[in-house]
Design a protein around this motif. Structure first.
Motif, PDB file in Angstrom:
ATOM      1  N   GLN A 120       0.783  -1.264   0.297  1.00  0.00           N
ATOM      2  CA  GLN A 120      -0.260  -0.071  -0.079  1.00  0.00           C
ATOM      3  C   GLN A 120       0.491   0.981   0.054  1.00  0.00           C
ATOM      4  O   GLN A 120       0.725   2.350  -0.615  1.00  0.00           O
ATOM      5  CB  GLN A 120      -1.550   0.270   1.442  1.00  0.00           C
ATOM      6  CG  GLN A 120      -2.061  -0.925   1.458  1.00  0.00           C
ATOM      7  CD  GLN A 120      -2.740  -1.255   2.654  1.00  0.00           C
ATOM      8  OE1 GLN A 120      -2.650  -0.423   2.945  1.00  0.00           O
ATOM      9  NE2 GLN A 120      -3.587  -1.984   2.032  1.00  0.00           N
ATOM     10  N   HIS A 121       1.675   1.283   0.811  1.00  0.00           N
ATOM     11  CA  HIS A 121       2.854   2.363   0.830  1.00  0.00           C
ATOM     12  C   HIS A 121       3.276   2.286   0.013  1.00  0.00           C
ATOM     13  O   HIS A 121       4.068   3.346  -0.597  1.00  0.00           O
ATOM     14  CB  HIS A 121       3.716   2.118   2.193  1.00  0.00           C
ATOM     15  CG  HIS A 121       2.919   2.793   3.201  1.00  0.00           C
ATOM     16  ND1 HIS A 121       2.650   4.346   3.645  1.00  0.00           N
ATOM     17  CD2 HIS A 121       2.622   1.912   4.613  1.00  0.00           C
ATOM     18  CE1 HIS A 121       2.503   4.308   5.303  1.00  0.00           C
ATOM     19  NE2 HIS A 121       1.827   2.957   4.976  1.00  0.00           N
ATOM     20  N   ILE A 122       4.396   1.612  -1.068  1.00  0.00           N
ATOM     21  CA  ILE A 122       4.610   1.070  -2.155  1.00  0.00           C
ATOM     22  C   ILE A 122       3.584   2.625  -3.041  1.00  0.00           C
ATOM     23  O   ILE A 122       4.521   3.159  -3.818  1.00  0.00           O
ATOM     24  CB  ILE A 122       5.221   0.345  -2.921  1.00  0.00           C
ATOM     25  CG1 ILE A 122       6.463  -0.378  -1.697  1.00  0.00           C
ATOM     26  CG2 ILE A 122       5.853   0.352  -4.930  1.00  0.00           C
ATOM     27  CD1 ILE A 122       6.529  -2.306  -2.421  1.00  0.00           C
ATOM     28  N   ASP A 123       2.302   2.110  -3.222  1.00  0.00           N
ATOM     29  CA  ASP A 123       1.445   2.121  -3.901  1.00  0.00           C
ATOM     30  C   ASP A 123       0.795   3.557  -4.218  1.00  0.00           C
ATOM     31  O   ASP A 123       1.292   4.840  -4.848  1.00  0.00           O
ATOM     32  CB  ASP A 123      -0.100   1.988  -4.866  1.00  0.00           C
ATOM     33  CG  ASP A 123       0.626  -0.027  -4.940  1.00  0.00           C
ATOM     34  OD1 ASP A 123       1.656  -0.364  -5.140  1.00  0.00           O
ATOM     35  OD2 ASP A 123      -0.857  -0.345  -3.992  1.00  0.00           O
ATOM     36  N   LYS A 124       1.445   4.058  -2.581  1.00  0.00           N
ATOM     37  CA  LYS A 124       1.331   5.931  -2.536  1.00  0.00           C
ATOM     38  C   LYS A 124       2.309   6.201  -2.703  1.00  0.00           C
ATOM     39  O   LYS A 124       2.402   7.763  -3.369  1.00  0.00           O
ATOM     40  CB  LYS A 124       0.837   5.292  -1.101  1.00  0.00           C
ATOM     41  CG  LYS A 124       0.980   6.964  -0.204  1.00  0.00           C
ATOM     42  CD  LYS A 124       1.171   7.196   1.314  1.00  0.00           C
ATOM     43  CE  LYS A 124       1.052   8.165   1.729  1.00  0.00           C
ATOM     44  NZ  LYS A 124       0.847   8.908   3.079  1.00  0.00           N
ATOM     45  N   GLN A 125       3.233   6.228  -2.826  1.00  0.00           N
ATOM     46  CA  GLN A 125       4.982   6.637  -3.235  1.00  0.00           C
ATOM     47  C   GLN A 125       5.067   6.654  -4.506  1.00  0.00           C
ATOM     48  O   GLN A 125       5.569   7.973  -4.413  1.00  0.00           O
ATOM     49  CB  GLN A 125       6.056   5.856  -1.827  1.00  0.00           C
ATOM     50  CG  GLN A 125       5.366   6.504  -0.736  1.00  0.00           C
ATOM     51  CD  GLN A 125       6.253   7.765  -0.054  1.00  0.00           C
ATOM     52  OE1 GLN A 125       6.837   8.482  -1.095  1.00  0.00           O
ATOM     53  NE2 GLN A 125       5.737   8.505   0.931  1.00  0.00           N
TER      54      GLN A 125
END
Length: 214
Positions: A204-209
């Motif tokens: 989720q954080h990879i997708d966000k960043q």
């Protein structure tokens, strides 16, 4: 910050940073940057006589980690290749602040700033924390000779310092994603469900960043 995933895992001694880094590296296919510990020739001496060997120990860690970070930036991040590390070089200030006398700490801080000011900053930081009992048990299980002399009081102090450091680090880098994981609640080594839950968080954080196309 890099335009590809650069994930660093941080936390006190024995909390499981290397184990998690290896598992996430294998799952995502990212290059693994391992922390150098056993190669420090001063570490065993430091655990036996910290006053005498603290500066040499901290300088060895700083110089080696600086060289690793330079190599990672040149070889991987600059070529859009993702990296996951089981440490971040900012941790050096935690240990130096605890182990060095004030005069040597001021010299060390100046050197640290000069060396690290242009190094890449992770876009995702995973902060592992756990109770003192959990950390001591994991240190006992992995059986590193150089860690036999670690005192519970020292480990407890380092854990408190990490909490303060991560809070300050988060305030300093508001664009970074920080994932906080309680090592008492998540046993990602022995329970696949716990590992998969962490993987979902990281994704989720990879997708966000970075974006879902990476």
């Amino acid at each position: 910050m890099p335009t590809v995933p650069f994930i660093a895992i941080e936390g006190p001694i024995g909390v499981g940073k290397t184990s998690l880094a290896k598992k996430l590296s294998a799952y995502f296919g990212y290059h693994l940057l391992p922390e150098i510990v056993e190669e420090n020739p001063f570490l065993d001496k430091f655990y036996n006589n910290s006053d005498e060997w603290s500066f040499q120990t901290e300088m060895f860690f700083l110089c080696n980690r600086f060289k690793q970070m330079e190599d990672i930036e040149r070889t991987y991040l600059n070529h859009h290749k993702a990296v996951i590390a089981d440490y971040h070089i900012s941790k050096n200030m935690i240990f130096a602040g605890r182990t060095l006398p004030e005069d040597k700490y001021e010299k060390y801080k100046q050197i640290h700033h000069i060396l690290t000011r242009d190094l890449p900053i992770p876009n995702i930081m995973i902060y592992l924390h756990a109770s003192l009992d959990t950390m001591l048990e994991r240190i006992r299980k992995r059986g590193r000779t150089i860690e036999h002399h670690i005192q519970p009081s020292y480990l407890s102090q380092i854990a408190d310092d990490y909490d303060a450091h991560m809070n300050a680090f988060e305030a300093l880098h508001p664009d970074m994603s920080i994932i906080r994981i309680d090592g008492d609640d998540r046993d990602f080594v022995n329970h696949q469900d716990d590992l998969e839950a962490i993987i979902r968080q990281v994704q989720q954080h990879i997708d966000k960043q970075i974006g879902s196309d990476h």
